[in-house]
Design an enzyme around this catalytic site. Structure first.
Site, PDB file in Angstrom:
ATOM      1  N   HIS A   1      -7.184  15.460  -7.001  1.00 51.75           N
ATOM      2  CA  HIS A   1      -6.799  14.071  -7.255  1.00 51.75           C
ATOM      3  C   HIS A   1      -7.920  13.274  -7.887  1.00 51.75           C
ATOM      4  O   HIS A   1      -7.663  12.265  -8.553  1.00 51.75           O
ATOM      5  CB  HIS A   1      -6.313  13.398  -5.976  1.00 51.75           C
TER       6      HIS A   1
ATOM      7  N   HIS B   1     -14.722  18.791  -6.000  1.00 54.41           N
ATOM      8  CA  HIS B   1     -14.634  17.506  -6.689  1.00 54.41           C
ATOM      9  C   HIS B   1     -15.825  17.241  -7.625  1.00 54.41           C
ATOM     10  O   HIS B   1     -15.650  17.023  -8.824  1.00 54.41           O
ATOM     11  CB  HIS B   1     -14.541  16.366  -5.677  1.00 54.41           C
TER      12      HIS B   1
END
Length: 467
Positions: A170, A232
């Protein structure tokens, strides 16, 4: 769209509210159906699933569940339980959804399930024929080391080819990631200086104020390095450091990002600080002797022409001073320092930096020095700040998950990670995973163990800005 793990926290907090926001913004296909699925032990009826969706959107959605938009979305929802030995309820729900669409629709499966369940769900999709011409969204973590990542990729590739696999992160769906590309490649002011000739170091800093918040079972087996850095921050580094792609199409964009990963030197444990906040071992479910890190800061380097000799400093952790998402580029100072630096009269000078806040809606800040008014030639800090908030109409701005689900429906893999990239990152991480330095304590609300300042010398951390 089939949501596996439809009664879980991710679907409740992100996926159902996100899908409704896409529908309310007019970004869903003209005709669509959403089928929720879970093991038979947690099965819901269609009406119960619709009630579950309404409660989820009410609590977590930006668009309220009301009016014709909600009625149309609610009518698209159905539920079909699926166990590996009994997938028939799911198959019946999918067939009914297809009949409602009036033809053969493309299926998009979202695996919002724990990694241990991936193989059985993938196998179910293959055995039942649901995988034919379908696309699949796979949630992180993509393994916990190189062998597990290779095994996971082999399992998925046994049913889906790479062109139909969407490994979702995300972070990469944030508007601010696209903004990094726009800033770099859309402006002649910045692109020529985005290299080792002008940049001394790069920081990617994602501190979190929250603790593990009752997630000891997950966190004890993962830790911050696996949970945040590999998944990430390395991905963000790929976008910051990539060469200009020939286009913004998926193939060209991902190819340049993977080149960054190939140039990543193996992580040296001597350039890593692992920390654990005081009180972590008293958290329910945590081993009293736990060596799991709740904080990690590391220095890595890229062996390529653009970035040779430029250190990248990455930091993330729990129970820190602030929750932020920041990329900082430190620029070289002038060759001749002709101005006297008086550090006795105020706070330390922070100049020659560009700070990109990628926490949506985000901002871009240029830090530089100006002359303080008066008879003396004294320099002071100054900033030029561009705020995305208020600069554009944000009524239909998309959150990370919303953007990435939309891209998956469109078949655009630009912001999704390839299997070879995932495996290369775990390969580079292997030295640290095999010989991690011991964790060092830090106080909740601080910025990590004291040794992080030695790690980044002769530079300083961009956060906090007043240090």
């Amino acid at each position: 769209m089939v949501l596996f793990g439809a009664t879980g926290d991710l679907v409740r907090r992100k996926l159902l509210p996100g899908l409704f926001h896409l529908a309310n913004a007019g970004l869903m296909p003209e005709n669509y159906r959403v089928v929720g699925s879970s093991p038979a032990a947690g099965a819901l009826s269609d009406e119960e699933f619709r009630t579950h969706a309404r409660e989820a959107v009410t609590e977590f959605g930006r668009s309220k569940p009301e009016g014709k938009a909600w009625q149309a979305f609610e009518e698209s929802l159905s539920f079909g339980a699926a166990d590996p030995e009994d997938p028939q309820p799911l198959l019946a729900a999918v067939r009914e959804a297809q009949r409602g669409l009036g033809g053969r629709a493309r299926l998009l499966a979202h695996l919002a399930v724990p990694p241990v369940a991936f193989p059985s769900v993938v196998q179910l999709l293959g055995d039942t024929g649901l995988a034919e011409d379908a696309r699949v969204i796979v949630e992180k973590p993509f393994g916990t080391d190189l062998p597990s990542a290779q095994a996971l990729n082999a399992t998925i590739h046994s049913v889906f080819d790479e062109s139909r696999i969407f490994r979702i992160d995300h972070f990469l769906g944030k508007e601010s990631v696209d903004n990094i590309l726009a800033l770099r490649f859309g402006n002649g002011l910045f692109e020529p200086i985005w290299n080792r000739d002008h940049i001394t170091h790069v920081q990617i800093d994602v501190p979190e104020e929250i603790s593990i918040e009752g997630r000891a079972r997950f966190f004890e087996g993962t830790g911050t390095f696996r949970d945040m850095i590999v998944t990430h921050l390395f991905q963000l580094m790929g976008f910051v450091a990539m060469e200009p792609p020939t286009s913004l199409e998926a193939h060209a964009l991902r190819a340049e990002k993977e080149k960054v990963f190939q140039s990543l030197r193996p992580v040296d444990p001597a350039h890593v600080v692992r920390g654990q906040y005081t009180g972590y071992r008293e958290e329910p479910g945590v081993d009293p002797q736990s060596d799991t890190e709740t904080f990690v800061a590391l220095r890595v380097e890229l062996d390529n022409w653009r970035w040779a000799g430029v250190p990248f400093f990455l930091r993330s952790g729990k129970s820190l001073g602030q929750g932020r998402h920041v990329v900082t580029l430190g620029f070289r100072e002038p060759a001749l320092r002709m101005f006297p630096m008086d550090v006795s009269h105020g706070s330390c000078l922070r100049s020659n930096e560009m700070v990109i806040d990628f926490d949506d809606p985000g901002s871009i800040t240029a830090r530089f020095l100006t002359k303080e008014p008066g008879p003396a030639m004294r320099l002071e800090n100054a900033e030029m700040v561009f705020q995305y908030a208020g600069s554009y109409n944000e009524v239909h701005a998309l959150e990370g998950y919303e953007r990435l689900i939309l891209d998956a429906m469109l078949g655009d893999q630009s912001l999704f990670t390839r299997s070879d990239g995932i495996e290369r990152l775990w390969e580079a991480a292997t030295p640290l995973l095999e010989k991690p330095p011991p964790v060092e304590p830090y106080a909740p609300g601080s910025w990590g163990p004291d040794r992080i300042h030695q790690l980044i010398e002769p530079y300083r951390w961009s956060l906090p800005a007043d240090q």
